[in-house]
Motif scaffolding. Structure first.
Motif, PDB file in Angstrom:
ATOM      1  N   THR A  46      29.271 -37.617  67.440  1.00 44.48           N
ATOM      2  CA  THR A  46      29.383 -38.602  65.863  1.00 44.48           C
ATOM      3  C   THR A  46      29.593 -39.801  66.831  1.00 44.48           C
ATOM      4  OG1 THR A  46      30.394 -37.703  64.479  1.00 44.48           O
ATOM      5  CG2 THR A  46      28.361 -36.852  63.671  1.00 44.48           C
ATOM      6  N   ASP A  50      27.296 -42.438  61.996  1.00 44.04           N
ATOM      7  CA  ASP A  50      27.583 -41.840  61.693  1.00 44.04           C
ATOM      8  C   ASP A  50      27.789 -40.373  60.587  1.00 44.04           C
ATOM      9  OD1 ASP A  50      24.807 -41.416  63.496  1.00 44.04           O
ATOM     10  OD2 ASP A  50      27.161 -40.578  65.134  1.00 44.04           O
ATOM     11  N   HIS A 100      23.138 -34.782  69.058  1.00 38.54           N
ATOM     12  CA  HIS A 100      24.607 -34.451  67.394  1.00 38.54           C
ATOM     13  C   HIS A 100      25.153 -33.087  67.533  1.00 38.54           C
ATOM     14  CE1 HIS A 100      22.764 -38.500  65.402  1.00 38.54           C
ATOM     15  NE2 HIS A 100      24.046 -38.345  65.415  1.00 38.54           N
TER      16      HIS A 100
END
Length: 142
Positions: A46, A50, A100
């Motif tokens: 991240t 995010d 991610h």
């Protein structure tokens, strides 16, 4: 910390080259459901933007719980641009990749051993010994 960051990069590049890298939250969840014993490292990536993504944070919480239950090393990283640079661009015409969540798998043999993977696993184990269950590494732009 930089040595661990470089080891993470080496592991991801080697895993991708050897087709042992699963990319994406959904794809990772599918693999962990089918063959959790093959997963040796889970990388959750991240950046600051995010942090407010509640859905992503829920996915991360569930993935982390699954990894803890299955003795899979977990590592959180920041530096999404560096991660994208390390893994290269997706095939032309394909959808952008969800970076991610990345899983590094190991065959069910001892054929694939990596010094970088050993360094990352050691860092994760040392962090757990200090009660930091999900260690963090920042991937540096070069």
């Amino acid at each position: 910390m930089q040595a661990v960051s470089e080891a993470v990069e080496r592991v991801l590049v080697a895993a991708q080259r050897q087709d042992r890298l699963t990319v994406g939250v959904y794809e990772s969840a599918k693999l962990m459901n089918v063959d959790p014993d093959s997963v040796v490292l889970c990388v959750l990536a991240t950046d600051e933007e995010d942090e407010g993504d509640i859905a992503l944070q829920i996915h991360f919480t569930l993935i982390q719980a699954f990894c803890c239950d299955n003795d899979i090393h977990i590592l959180r990283v920041s530096g999404m641009q560096r991660l994208a640079a390390i893994l290269g661009e997706p095939e032309p015409g394909s959808e952008p990749r969800d970076l991610h969540c990345l899983l590094v798998t190991n065959p069910h043999t001892d054929a694939w051993k990596s010094q970088g993977l050993a360094e990352v696993a050691s860092y994760c184990a040392e962090s757990r010994d200090r009660n930091q269950w999900v260690p963090y590494v920042c991937l540096q732009e070069r």
